[in-house]
Structures are given as C-alpha cells and as structure tokens.
Design an enzyme around this catalytic site. Structure first.
Site, PDB file in Angstrom:
ATOM      1  N   PHE A  28      45.554  54.480  47.666  1.00 28.09           N
ATOM      2  CA  PHE A  28      46.871  54.853  47.081  1.00 28.09           C
ATOM      3  C   PHE A  28      46.520  55.585  46.023  1.00 28.09           C
ATOM      4  CE2 PHE A  28      50.964  53.678  46.356  1.00 28.09           C
ATOM      5  CZ  PHE A  28      51.651  52.716  47.932  1.00 28.09           C
ATOM      6  N   HIS A  30      47.560  58.965  44.311  1.00 23.88           N
ATOM      7  CA  HIS A  30      48.765  59.356  44.345  1.00 23.88           C
ATOM      8  C   HIS A  30      48.312  61.409  43.620  1.00 23.88           C
ATOM      9  CE1 HIS A  30      47.070  58.659  40.162  1.00 23.88           C
ATOM     10  NE2 HIS A  30      47.256  57.138  40.265  1.00 23.88           N
ATOM     11  N   HIS A  33      45.211  61.427  41.118  1.00 28.07           N
ATOM     12  CA  HIS A  33      44.214  61.922  42.290  1.00 28.07           C
ATOM     13  C   HIS A  33      43.886  63.290  42.525  1.00 28.07           C
ATOM     14  CE1 HIS A  33      44.667  57.524  42.742  1.00 28.07           C
ATOM     15  NE2 HIS A  33      43.578  57.242  42.112  1.00 28.07           N
ATOM     16  N   GLY A 142      40.075  60.353  35.745  1.00 26.72           N
ATOM     17  CA  GLY A 142      40.633  60.899  34.382  1.00 26.72           C
ATOM     18  C   GLY A 142      40.747  59.916  33.213  1.00 26.72           C
ATOM     19  N   ASP A 145      41.612  56.315  32.074  1.00 33.05           N
ATOM     20  CA  ASP A 145      41.123  55.119  32.148  1.00 33.05           C
ATOM     21  C   ASP A 145      40.002  55.545  31.281  1.00 33.05           C
ATOM     22  OD1 ASP A 145      42.123  53.480  34.226  1.00 33.05           O
ATOM     23  OD2 ASP A 145      41.903  55.414  35.852  1.00 33.05           O
ATOM     24  N   ILE A 171      47.419  62.833  34.180  1.00 32.94           N
ATOM     25  CA  ILE A 171      49.078  63.165  34.596  1.00 32.94           C
ATOM     26  C   ILE A 171      50.479  62.362  35.221  1.00 32.94           C
ATOM     27  CG2 ILE A 171      49.494  63.728  37.160  1.00 32.94           C
ATOM     28  CD1 ILE A 171      47.614  66.243  35.267  1.00 32.94           C
ATOM     29  N   SER A 180      49.847  55.964  38.041  1.00 31.67           N
ATOM     30  CA  SER A 180      49.054  54.918  38.229  1.00 31.67           C
ATOM     31  C   SER A 180      49.994  54.711  39.476  1.00 31.67           C
ATOM     32  CB  SER A 180      48.927  53.592  37.925  1.00 31.67           C
ATOM     33  OG  SER A 180      48.809  52.661  37.937  1.00 31.67           O
ATOM     34  N   ARG A 182      49.915  51.352  41.203  1.00 28.79           N
ATOM     35  CA  ARG A 182      50.094  49.889  40.360  1.00 28.79           C
ATOM     36  C   ARG A 182      51.304  50.534  40.507  1.00 28.79           C
ATOM     37  NH1 ARG A 182      44.739  48.236  38.630  1.00 28.79           N
ATOM     38  NH2 ARG A 182      43.809  46.795  39.774  1.00 28.79           N
TER      39      ARG A 182
END
Length: 276
Positions: A28, A30, A33, A142, A145, A171, A180, A182
């Site tokens: 997923f 974004h 990434h 990143g 985390d 970012i 994120s 989520r």
C-alpha cells in the site's frame, strides 16, 4: 521491472551485482515509500522492493486482516520509481519451518513496544530473513518509524550484518500529517484532527528551544493532544538511537507520540538535538 516470489530466483538475479539498494515494505505504497525508492535509485545499480504483510509483527487484536492492500497500484508505483526487482513472497516462503525468531533484548520496553508486545520481535525476524535473502548493499528506512529504525540499526551491529542502513526523512502531507498506509482508515473528522499531532510536536520543539524543561514539555504535549474521540497511547522522550532514558549527556532526543483514533493508531516524532 521483474516480479518474483522465489528466493532462489531472486538470488540468482542479484548474483554479481555491484550495489543493491533494498526497501522492505508491507505494501500500500505512498509518497513516503517513493522517496525511499528515489534515494535508492540514485545510490545503487539495482533496486529491490519487497512487499510482504508480515503476520508475526501483528498482535491478536490488531489489523492484520484489514491492513490495506492494492497490488496493482503498488506495482505501478514501483515501476514508476525505477524498481528492478519486486519481491512478493508468501507466508510459506518467508516462514518455511518457523523454528527460529529474533528476540529483542532492549529498546522494546518504551514507546510502541509497551503497547505492542512482541511487535519488534516480528519486525526484526522478518527484516533478518529479508536481509539474508537480498543481501543488500544498502537498506532504506523512514524515520517515521524511528524506534523500529533504531532497533534495526542495533540488530545490524549486533549480528555483524554487512549492510549500510540509510535513515530517510519523514514525508508529510501538505498539512503536516506524516504519510502512512493507515491514514486511509481515518474518517473525515479524524483526518481533520490528525495534523494536530505534528503541530503539537512543533510546539514541543519551540518550547525546548526556549529552555523549557523536558518533563514540562511532555506534559504540555499531552495536554495539546486531547482530540475528541481519541486516546493517547504515549508521549515519551528517549535518547536516540539507544532508546534509553534522557539524561544530561544525551545529545539527541527522540520525542515520540502515538494517538489512538477510533479508526487508526497514528504515530509521529521529531528528533531534537541539544544545542543545535
């Protein structure tokens, strides 16, 4: 771009490559990434992206089953970012026997580790496996985390893993919300509230710059994070990257927060260097 599920096939493709940049993800994808992929593309001959929703880092009441997935969109973003190999392993590939796992001995008793027991054991286990499979020159993570990143750096040091870990900046959306996967869970109301997390962290930075004691800053930050319908998981400060207590000798402080919205749990942080 070639898509692979076989460990043997990927290893054969990477054999003899001069430099390999690696980005492990749960998909997923974004813009966060994409920024990792862009840096990897600039610094390496070959870029490998893995997508694997790792079951061992999810607790029994967490969102493994509903974690967002969109393979077609992920493949399009990976292709556009210049990925050479997209590694899509299955559970059976990643856990063929499941007889051994990595256990975190320190650094998981603060921040996310307190409310997610076993989470970082799962993270380091899957990262260890992926490093063994890909054997990258550099791996990109990143700072959103930040606790995970510090533990991975510690694992690489403790286990003498020959990979360079690259810390990459957070970012954000235009309103400051950290990107994120989520975020897609958030309701319209929650999405409007969520940028307040970053605003609270920036206020904390200003207070630290002004000489406000750290404990007072933490109390002020907690007070500013009381959004309707949410609970604060934590507002903490730890030394970085050791994740130990902050004391007079600490140069870099990680100020981190986690807020549980009804639809999603969001984390954010800032790194504060004393005297900078």
């Amino acid at each position: 771009m070639k898509i692979m599920q076989s460990v043997t096939q990927l290893r054969e493709a990477l054999a003899g490559q001069t430099s390999v940049g690696f980005i492990p993800t749960m998909g997923f994808l974004h813009e966060g990434h994409a920024s990792l992929l862009e840096q990897a593309r600039q610094e390496n001959d070959i870029v490998v992206l893995s997508i694997f929703v790792n079951p061992t880092q999810f607790g029994p009441n967490e969102d493994l089953d509903r974690y967002p997935r969109d393979e077609q969109r992920d493949q399009q973003l990976a292709q556009a970012a210049g990925v050479d190999y997209l590694f899509y392993p299955t559970n059976d590939v990643m856990y063929p026997l499941d007889m051994a796992r990595v256990t975190v001995r320190s650094g998981d008793d603060v921040l996310c580790g307190t409310s997610r027991p076993g989470h970082f054991d799962g993270v380091l286990t899957v990262v260890s496996k992926l490093f063994n499979i890909v054997q990258p020159t550099r791996a990109y993570f990143g700072l959103k985390d930040a606790q995970q990143l510090a533990l991975i750096e510690g694992y690489v040091t403790d286990y003498f893993v020959p990979v360079e870990i690259k810390r990459c900046p957070i970012i954000r959306e235009a309103d400051g919300l950290a990107k994120s996967s989520r975020n897609v869970y958030l309701s319209e109301t929650e999405r409007k509230q969520a940028p307040g997390i970053q605003q609270a962290l920036q206020q904390a930075k200003q207070a630290l710059d002004a000489g406000t004691p750290l404990e007072t800053v933490l109390e002020q930050t907690r007070a500013s994070l009381h959004f309707e319908g949410t609970t604060i998981d934590y507002v903490e400060a730890v030394a970085y990257p050791t994740l130990g207590p902050v004391d007079a000798t600490t140069d870099t402080i990680l100020l981190a927060v986690a807020v549980q919205f009804e639809s999603a749990r969001l984390i954010d942080n800032l790194l504060y260097t004393r005297g900078a």
